[in-house]
Design a protein around this motif. Sequence first.
Motif, short mmCIF file in Angstrom:
data_model
loop_
_atom_site.label_atom_id
_atom_site.label_comp_id
_atom_site.label_asym_id
_atom_site.label_seq_id
_atom_site.Cartn_x
_atom_site.Cartn_y
_atom_site.Cartn_z
N ARG A 132 0.85 -1.22 0.00
CA ARG A 132 0.00 0.00 0.00
C ARG A 132 0.87 1.25 0.00
NH1 ARG A 132 -3.85 -2.79 3.00
NH2 ARG A 132 -3.06 -2.08 5.00
N LEU A 133 1.98 1.17 0.78
CA LEU A 133 2.86 2.35 0.91
C LEU A 133 3.54 2.72 -0.42
CD1 LEU A 133 4.56 1.77 4.37
CD2 LEU A 133 2.96 3.57 3.74
N VAL A 134 3.82 1.72 -1.24
CA VAL A 134 4.56 2.03 -2.48
C VAL A 134 3.64 2.42 -3.64
CG1 VAL A 134 6.54 0.59 -1.85
CG2 VAL A 134 4.73 -0.40 -3.26
N LYS A 135 2.33 2.46 -3.40
CA LYS A 135 1.41 2.90 -4.46
C LYS A 135 1.85 4.28 -4.96
CE LYS A 135 -3.23 1.80 -3.81
NZ LYS A 135 -4.41 1.78 -2.96
N GLY A 136 1.96 4.44 -6.27
CA GLY A 136 2.36 5.74 -6.83
C GLY A 136 3.87 5.88 -6.99
N MET A 137 4.66 4.91 -6.49
CA MET A 137 6.13 4.99 -6.67
C MET A 137 6.43 4.81 -8.16
SD MET A 137 9.08 2.46 -5.27
CE MET A 137 9.11 2.83 -3.54
N ARG A 138 7.25 5.73 -8.70
CA ARG A 138 7.46 5.71 -10.15
C ARG A 138 8.95 5.58 -10.49
NH1 ARG A 138 5.08 9.89 -14.76
NH2 ARG A 138 6.38 9.04 -16.43
N CYS A 139 9.25 4.91 -11.59
CA CYS A 139 10.60 4.93 -12.13
C CYS A 139 10.46 5.01 -13.65
CB CYS A 139 11.36 3.67 -11.71
SG CYS A 139 13.02 3.65 -12.43
N GLY A 140 10.93 6.07 -14.24
CA GLY A 140 10.79 6.26 -15.69
C GLY A 140 9.34 6.17 -16.11
N GLY A 141 9.06 5.27 -17.03
CA GLY A 141 7.69 5.14 -17.53
C GLY A 141 6.86 4.12 -16.78
N ALA A 142 7.40 3.55 -15.68
CA ALA A 142 6.65 2.53 -14.93
C ALA A 142 6.26 3.06 -13.56
CB ALA A 142 7.52 1.28 -14.76
N ILE A 143 5.09 2.67 -13.10
CA ILE A 143 4.60 3.17 -11.80
C ILE A 143 3.84 2.05 -11.08
CG2 ILE A 143 2.41 4.05 -12.77
CD1 ILE A 143 2.70 6.46 -10.87
N PHE A 144 4.00 2.02 -9.74
CA PHE A 144 3.10 1.17 -8.95
C PHE A 144 1.75 1.88 -8.95
CE2 PHE A 144 6.66 -1.22 -7.11
CZ PHE A 144 6.09 -2.49 -7.12
N SER A 145 0.75 1.21 -9.49
CA SER A 145 -0.57 1.82 -9.66
C SER A 145 -1.04 2.50 -8.38
CB SER A 145 -1.56 0.72 -10.06
OG SER A 145 -2.87 1.18 -9.92
N LYS A 146 -1.66 3.68 -8.58
CA LYS A 146 -2.23 4.38 -7.41
C LYS A 146 -3.54 3.74 -7.01
CE LYS A 146 -0.10 8.78 -8.51
NZ LYS A 146 -0.23 10.08 -9.13
N LYS A 147 -4.14 3.00 -7.95
CA LYS A 147 -5.46 2.41 -7.70
C LYS A 147 -5.36 1.00 -7.12
CE LYS A 147 -9.59 1.19 -10.36
NZ LYS A 147 -10.09 1.05 -11.73
N THR A 148 -4.52 0.18 -7.73
CA THR A 148 -4.47 -1.24 -7.35
C THR A 148 -3.13 -1.56 -6.69
OG1 THR A 148 -5.67 -1.62 -9.40
CG2 THR A 148 -4.85 -3.57 -8.27
N PRO A 149 -3.15 -2.06 -5.46
CA PRO A 149 -1.87 -2.44 -4.85
C PRO A 149 -1.22 -3.60 -5.60
CG PRO A 149 -3.71 -2.73 -3.29
CD PRO A 149 -4.31 -2.37 -4.61
N ASN A 150 0.10 -3.69 -5.53
CA ASN A 150 0.83 -4.83 -6.09
C ASN A 150 0.65 -4.91 -7.61
OD1 ASN A 150 2.30 -7.18 -6.20
ND2 ASN A 150 0.65 -8.50 -5.46
N TRP A 151 0.65 -3.75 -8.29
CA TRP A 151 0.31 -3.72 -9.71
C TRP A 151 1.17 -2.65 -10.37
CZ3 TRP A 151 -3.98 -6.51 -11.76
CH2 TRP A 151 -4.36 -6.18 -13.06
N ILE A 152 2.04 -3.01 -11.31
CA ILE A 152 2.84 -2.01 -12.01
C ILE A 152 2.22 -1.72 -13.37
CG2 ILE A 152 5.08 -1.55 -13.13
CD1 ILE A 152 6.45 -3.07 -10.90
N SER A 153 2.05 -0.43 -13.67
CA SER A 153 1.51 -0.04 -14.98
C SER A 153 2.61 0.60 -15.81
CB SER A 153 0.39 0.99 -14.81
OG SER A 153 -0.65 0.45 -14.04
N ASN A 154 2.54 0.35 -17.11
CA ASN A 154 3.44 1.01 -18.06
C ASN A 154 2.71 2.27 -18.53
OD1 ASN A 154 4.90 1.86 -20.26
ND2 ASN A 154 4.79 -0.08 -21.37
#
Length: 283
Positions: free
Chosen positions: A226-248
């Motif tokens: 939950r804490l890492v939601k929204g953590m971003r690196c380049g074009g990838a992000i831990f989704s702000k909506k769904t925990p445990n989910w990386i979006s491109n």
Amino acid sequence: MKILENIDLYPYSTMRLHSIGRKMIIPESVDELIDVVGNLSKENDPFYIVSGGSNIVFAERVETSIVYLMKIDESVSVSPGGEVSCGCSVRIQTLINELKKNRLGGLEYLYSVPASVGGAVFMNAGRGKKHNLSISDYLTKVDYLDLRTGEIKSLYPTEESFSYRHSIFQESKFVVLKAYFQFQSQDPALTDQLIQERLAQSRKYLDPSKPSCGSVFCQANPIVMRLVKGMRCGGAIFSKKTPNWISNIDNASAKDILTLIKRVKCIHKLFFFSCKTEIRFLK
Ligand SMILES: Cc1cc2nc3c(=O)[nH]c(=O)nc-3n(C[C@H](O)[C@H](O)[C@H](O)COP(=O)(O)OP(=O)(O)OC[C@H]3O[C@@H](n4cnc5c(N)ncnc54)[C@H](O)[C@@H]3O)c2cc1C
């Protein structure tokens, strides 16, 4: 059979990365697959199996030969007694629609999963842990290719062969070729309703707006995730909506995704929590 060289792997993973694959072989039957893997083994050329690509992240350049399985067996048949046999290349949605036509059901909760039946059996795809539902619940037999001997064999599932997001195939050099199931009778109207409910639920709780590979970890600390939601690196992000989910979200690279995963692993290590990655990496 097709052999492709130095190809853009964008269409072959739901993460949609512009990685380059040195070599991809696309067998179009089980016999061709047996020849292909036999030749690769003789040439000492290691290879990796890719199906729906919904759980695979490709490195920027993939040197390992890829054997793409989505063309080898796309057949589904239902016997009068209700036994269903299904080729590994069949999409999960195709199987669910075939079941509906035959007044059978039970897998509607997988309708939102962009997987093949072979990949789903290999990963034992299912609902979240608390629901205790997975594709293996209906499996009666699996035909597989034993890569060590080149023989086609059958597995009759036992309690030990499948568990949460795990199958015995993950520990062995086996390729899932065909799955046999026994499903429950079900009114097609109920199937439609369950599919619609599943799609609505995924729109509500999951983040299908951008490419992803579904859950990143099959075991992780929920507070950390939950804490890492929204953590971003380049074009990838831990989704702000769904925990445990990386979006491109913006032309991410494999490196961006790996960096995010490494950070989360580090946090787990720091607090002595355990975690296990579900996504597979291919170099
Ligand atoms: C939007 C989205 C939602 C998702 N939701 C879920 C969910 O609800 N539940 C869930 O469990 N998973 C979910 N996933 C993850 C993923 O769909 C599953 O892990 C699925 O089972 C992978 O199937 P695939 O055909 O895409 O396999 P791939 O991604 O191509 O491969 C995954 C692994 O299986 C191996 N493999 C593939 N086919 C075979 C075969 N025939 N024989 C031997 N090995 C094989 C590959 O070598 C690789 O190691 C989701 C993914 C996405 C993108």
